[in-house]
Design a protein around this motif. Structure first.
Motif, PDB file in Angstrom:
ATOM      1  N   ILE A  16      10.004  12.552  -0.386  1.00 28.25           N
ATOM      2  CA  ILE A  16      10.432  11.160  -0.976  1.00 28.25           C
ATOM      3  C   ILE A  16      11.581  11.013  -0.882  1.00 28.25           C
ATOM      4  CG2 ILE A  16      10.459   9.479  -2.954  1.00 28.25           C
ATOM      5  CD1 ILE A  16       7.726  10.520  -3.851  1.00 28.25           C
ATOM      6  N   GLN A 133       5.734   6.038   5.456  1.00 32.25           N
ATOM      7  CA  GLN A 133       5.976   4.566   4.911  1.00 32.25           C
ATOM      8  C   GLN A 133       7.199   4.371   4.393  1.00 32.25           C
ATOM      9  OE1 GLN A 133       3.159   3.016   5.101  1.00 32.25           O
ATOM     10  NE2 GLN A 133       1.485   3.758   4.262  1.00 32.25           N
ATOM     11  N   GLU A 143       3.559   2.870  -0.776  1.00 36.73           N
ATOM     12  CA  GLU A 143       4.156   4.039  -0.164  1.00 36.73           C
ATOM     13  C   GLU A 143       3.804   5.465  -0.842  1.00 36.73           C
ATOM     14  OE1 GLU A 143       7.157   2.748  -3.113  1.00 36.73           O
ATOM     15  OE2 GLU A 143       5.878   1.703  -1.780  1.00 36.73           O
ATOM     16  N   ALA A 168       0.703   9.673   2.591  1.00 39.88           N
ATOM     17  CA  ALA A 168       2.233   9.799   3.326  1.00 39.88           C
ATOM     18  C   ALA A 168       2.434  11.278   3.403  1.00 39.88           C
ATOM     19  CB  ALA A 168       3.124   8.609   3.218  1.00 39.88           C
ATOM     20  N   ALA A 171       7.661   9.283   2.507  1.00 46.32           N
ATOM     21  CA  ALA A 171       7.971   7.783   2.009  1.00 46.32           C
ATOM     22  C   ALA A 171       9.582   7.893   1.825  1.00 46.32           C
ATOM     23  CB  ALA A 171       7.431   7.850   0.611  1.00 46.32           C
TER      24      ALA A 171
END
Length: 377
Positions: A16, A133, A143, A168, A171
């Motif tokens: 992330i 995402q 996401e 995902a 993200a």
């Protein structure tokens, strides 16, 4: 409510990236992974700024994502994915773009059709393409999750797919991408993010491990949403909402939403009311209805939003209705073009969404749903 000792499964994208200006990190990651053929699933506006992602290789942009996408829209995305032979699919936009990207990642090149995978855990195989995402609004939290929704144009019902294979790989949440979101959309999507958090927090399946994210997401909306509506370039406020949206996404996987979203869905599928606007209109009604069943948690929600209300349904409704209306959100069904004669059909539709209504802390009968629609009219 679920006890602390109850089992729970938490899943998150492996990577992330968060912060203003991080959008270009997606391209660096994709290059490092060796991706050479990229499909970006986007709406027309975001398609015009795909370059900010700095993607490597051959990039194909599908720019026809529409709000509340239906199965026909998904079919077009799948055609584009097959034609591009994409080894990386990127959802770049709001929840609609990200949900279509999820579905394309597991259905492109697969023998399974959408109908085969509707429900939970029905995707048979790992996807062949990578999935990234990049949200450009602060609302859906898509996401972070493993669910995707499209509308069946024949039944006007949402088809929900849930699979770990739609999680995902990365993200990338860049609040700078949300600076251009209009005030009205900012308000509605912000309340949608809050609704995810509130419905998870007050859910029959609520869990202390998720409550932490849920109540902090509500606090972030209470602190920053009005600021972002007033000044779209307020970087701190935009970042706060992006984080609230992400936390809402964390809530959706293990707990999910409840009655509020069930009642909001028919507004989108039948009357094409934007998802955030539909949730914002319904939110005060369902929170007030649920108050007798979750009084203490409702009080915590009110405090997190910096509102004043007693423990009774009327004052909870007045406080949260005022919060939403004060953001400029339309709070009457009649003003959104919904005919009063359709309220009964909408109540039938909402009452059939058991996957969400069964999560609600207080039983919502069809008559209760109709009464809420009438009160909101």
């Amino acid at each position: 409510m679920t006890s602390l000792s109850a089992p729970i499964t938490i899943v998150r994208p492996e990577i992330i990236e968060f912060g203003v200006g991080v959008a270009g990190r997606l391209g660096k990651w994709a290059a490092g992974q060796g991706f050479a053929r990229v499909l970006v699933v986007s709406d027309a506006f975001n398609a015009s700024r795909v370059g900010i992602l700095e993607l490597p290789g051959e990039v194909t942009v599908f720019s026809q994502v529409k709000p509340e996408p239906d199965t026909d829209n998904l079919d077009l995305v799948l055609e584009a994915a097959d034609a591009a032979q994409a080894d990386l699919i990127v959802g770049f936009g709001g929840g609609s773009a990200m949900d279509l990207a999820k579905l394309a990642s597991v259905l492109s090149g697969s023998a399974q059709t959408l109908r085969d995978v509707v429900g939970a855990g029905k995707v048979a195989h790992r996807r062949r393409a990578g999935l990234a995402q990049v949200p450009t609004t602060s609302g859906t939290g898509s996401e972070a999750g493993i669910r995707a929704l499209v509308t069946d144009p024949l039944t006007q019902a949402k088809l929900a797919v849930e699979s770990i294979h739609m999680l995902a790989d990365i993200a990338v949440i860049d609040p700078g991408l949300t600076f251009t979101v209009p005030a009205a959309t900012t308000a509605a999507t912000g309340v949608d993010a809050m609704a995810h958090c509130v419905e998870a927090f007050t859910n029959r399946k609520a869990h202390p491990m998720i409550d932490l994210y849920a109540i902090e997401g509500v606090r972030l909306v209470g602190r920053y949403l009005a600021r972002a509506v007033a000044d779209g370039a307020d970087a701190e406020a935009r970042a706060g909402l992006s984080l609230a949206s992400l936390y809402g996404g964390f809530c959706l996987g293990p707990v999910n939403t409840a009655g509020g979203h069930a009642l909001a869905y028919p507004l989108g599928t039948r009357w094409h009311v934007a998802h955030g606007a539909a949730n914002a209109l319904i939110f005060p009604h369902v929170l007030a209805f649920n108050t007798p069943a979750v009084t203490q948690k409702t009080t915590q929600v009110i405090e997190a939003l910096n509102l004043k209300a007693g423990a009774d349904q009327a004052s909870v409704f007045d406080a949260t209705f005022g919060f939403c209306a004060g953001l400029g959100i339309e709070m009457r069904l009649s003003a959104l073009g919904v005919p009063e004669t359709d309220l009964g059909v909408m109540a039938d539709d909402a009452f059939a969404i058991r996957r969400l209504l069964d999560n609600n802390p207080r039983d919502l009968g069809r008559g209760d749903i109709l009464s809420i629609y009438q009160a909101a009219y």
